[in-house]
Design an enzyme around this catalytic site. Structure first.
Site, PDB file in Angstrom:
ATOM      1  N   LEU A  96      -6.572   6.586   3.482  1.00  0.00           N
ATOM      2  CA  LEU A  96      -5.696   7.514   4.225  1.00  0.00           C
ATOM      3  C   LEU A  96      -4.701   6.698   5.038  1.00  0.00           C
ATOM      4  CD1 LEU A  96      -8.363   9.823   5.936  1.00  0.00           C
ATOM      5  CD2 LEU A  96      -6.864  10.506   4.059  1.00  0.00           C
ATOM      6  N   HIS A  97      -3.426   7.008   4.921  1.00  0.00           N
ATOM      7  CA  HIS A  97      -2.473   6.335   5.809  1.00  0.00           C
ATOM      8  C   HIS A  97      -1.195   7.118   6.047  1.00  0.00           C
ATOM      9  CE1 HIS A  97      -0.575   5.240   2.007  1.00  0.00           C
ATOM     10  NE2 HIS A  97       0.520   5.054   2.706  1.00  0.00           N
ATOM     11  N   ARG A  98      -1.030   8.267   5.352  1.00  0.00           N
ATOM     12  CA  ARG A  98       0.228   9.021   5.493  1.00  0.00           C
ATOM     13  C   ARG A  98       0.363   9.532   6.919  1.00  0.00           C
ATOM     14  NH1 ARG A  98       1.446   8.504   0.494  1.00  0.00           N
ATOM     15  NH2 ARG A  98       3.196   7.254   1.147  1.00  0.00           N
TER      16      ARG A  98
ATOM     17  N   ASP B  39      -4.499   9.797   0.134  1.00  0.00           N
ATOM     18  CA  ASP B  39      -3.167  10.373   0.299  1.00  0.00           C
ATOM     19  C   ASP B  39      -2.102   9.403  -0.202  1.00  0.00           C
ATOM     20  OD1 ASP B  39      -3.128   8.482   2.312  1.00  0.00           O
ATOM     21  OD2 ASP B  39      -3.048   9.929   3.960  1.00  0.00           O
TER      22      ASP B  39
END
Ligand code: UD1
Length: 362
Positions: A204-206, A281
């Site tokens: 996850l990094h968005r 994501d």
């Protein structure tokens, strides 16, 4: 012919590697590699150069982190003198990161040709910084190399001339095809005591997920529930790590979410290859799981890679955490989404690009 490549962030590195190799196999080609320094940590950058066999950059602009304006402007300021001194026939930019749009903008103003590798992808969500980068880079590019037919259609609708567009396939898959045997030999599963098809990988990094505390909390809560029945391995992106710390979130309970440092390319590919399901994501991971035939759950409202849903193993779950849990259960019982591999995702996309460039400039 002289080609200058610009890369800056982690997802660019697996795309430039095969293109440089295919061009290197041609005669009378000189290549210059510029790293903007957008990503700079060893495990976000250096490891990838080593594992993917990318030559050391000729120039590193060292721009580092910052706001979008700072990052984009710093690349522009520092890149202009480099490209003016090098005078390449064409500058190749990759993907949709800030370094991509910054380099394309510099070149288009001083009359240097731009080629965009991975052109035409659209999420149709202008709140995503990457979508702005995609649309504008494609407006400035002279040659547009698309990974799938939907890319061609999007570009034509935006008024891009058809003679500039080349459907070449997916260069990221070129790298995967080349390195999968090596990834399969890695000992990461053993090191983490994981059993094949009996664990989940999460990334996850968005900004839309990790910069919003309620959203991040909801996702992590669901992952914690899931981790009650299966191991969940979560290599944490620096942006996400920072947010988790800033928000004072501590999610460990029992084994819980197993947060580890970002992995290199080969270890991460090995983890994806043998996972029961991947939750992400990221853009590239939706493609890699499709090629590997591993179910992927995309925690976003949309995807710029619809072919991974139409043909591949991807399911867009958005913020529907119940759907995510149900899909995880299905995958764990061996009933996860199956799919095929999109046309031209065959390990030869970069050869097609090199042939087109040779014909145009050779
Ligand atoms: C960038 C790209 C995104 C891509 C992602 C992959 C843009 C707009 N976004 O997002 O499309 O999917 O890379 O990783 O270009 N940081 C470090 N070490 C690093 C790099 C970053 O600590 O080596 C930290 C910085 O503190 C920074 C944060 O991570 O503030 C975010 O980095 P940034 O380059 O702004 O964007 P990403 O979220 O990585």
């Amino acid at each position: 012919m002289k080609i200058l490549h610009v890369v800056g962030a982690r997802p660019n590195f697996m795309k430039v590697a095969p293109v440089m190799a295919s061009l290197g196999a041609k005669e009378k080609v000189s290549q210059v590699l510029v790293h903007t320094g957008q990503h700079y940590d060893i495990n976000m950058s250096d490891t990838f150069f080593k594992e993917l066999g990318i030559p050391q950059p000729d120039v590193n602009l060292g721009v580092g982190s910052g706001t979008h304006a700072e990052q984009t402007a710093n690349v522009m300021l520092k890149f202009e003198s480099v490209v003016l001194a090098e005078v390449p026939d064409i500058v190749l930019v990759y993907g949709d990161v800030n370094s991509t749009i910054a380099a394309a903008l510099v070149c288009s103003k001083i009359g240097i040709k731009v080629g965009h590798v991975e052109a035409g992808l659209r999420s149709f969500d202008r709140t995503m910084p990457e979508e702005i980068n995609r649309v504008l880079t494609d407006q400035m590019a002279d040659l547009l190399f698309t990974p799938s037919q939907d890319g061609n259609e999007n570009l034509l609708k935006e008024g891009v001339a058809s003679e500039k567009i080349y459907l070449v396939g997916n260069v990221m898959i070129d790298t995967l095809v080349r390195l999968l045997p090596k990834a399969e030999d890695r000992s990461i599963l053993k090191e983490l005591s994981l059993e094949e098809k009996n664990y989940i990988v999460v990334t996850l990094h968005r900004p839309s997920n990790v910069d919003d505390i309620e959203r991040l909390r909801a996702i992590i809560k669901t992952l914690l529930v899931i981790s009650g029945s299966v191991r969940v391995i979560f290599p944490v992106h620096p942006r996400t790590k920072k947010r988790i710390k800033e928000m004072g979130l501590d999610f460990r309970s029992g084994r819980g979410l197993e947060m580890i440092e970002p992995l290199g390319y080969l270890d991460f590919l090995s983890l994806q290859r043998y996972a029961a399901v991947v939750i992400t994501d990221s853009g590239g991971i939706q493609e890699e799981t499709t090629f590997l035939g591993v179910p992927c759950l995309t925690v976003r409202e949309n995807t710029e890679r619809p072919v991974t849903v139409a043909i591949g193993t991807n399911t867009v779950v958005g913020s529907d955490m119940d759907l995510m849990k149900r899909e995880v259960e299905k995958a764990l019982s061996g009933d996860g989404k199956r799919g095929g591999v999109p046309p031209l995702w065959d390990g030869k996309a970069s050869e097609r690009i090199a042939n087109i460039l040779e014909k145009t400039f050779g």
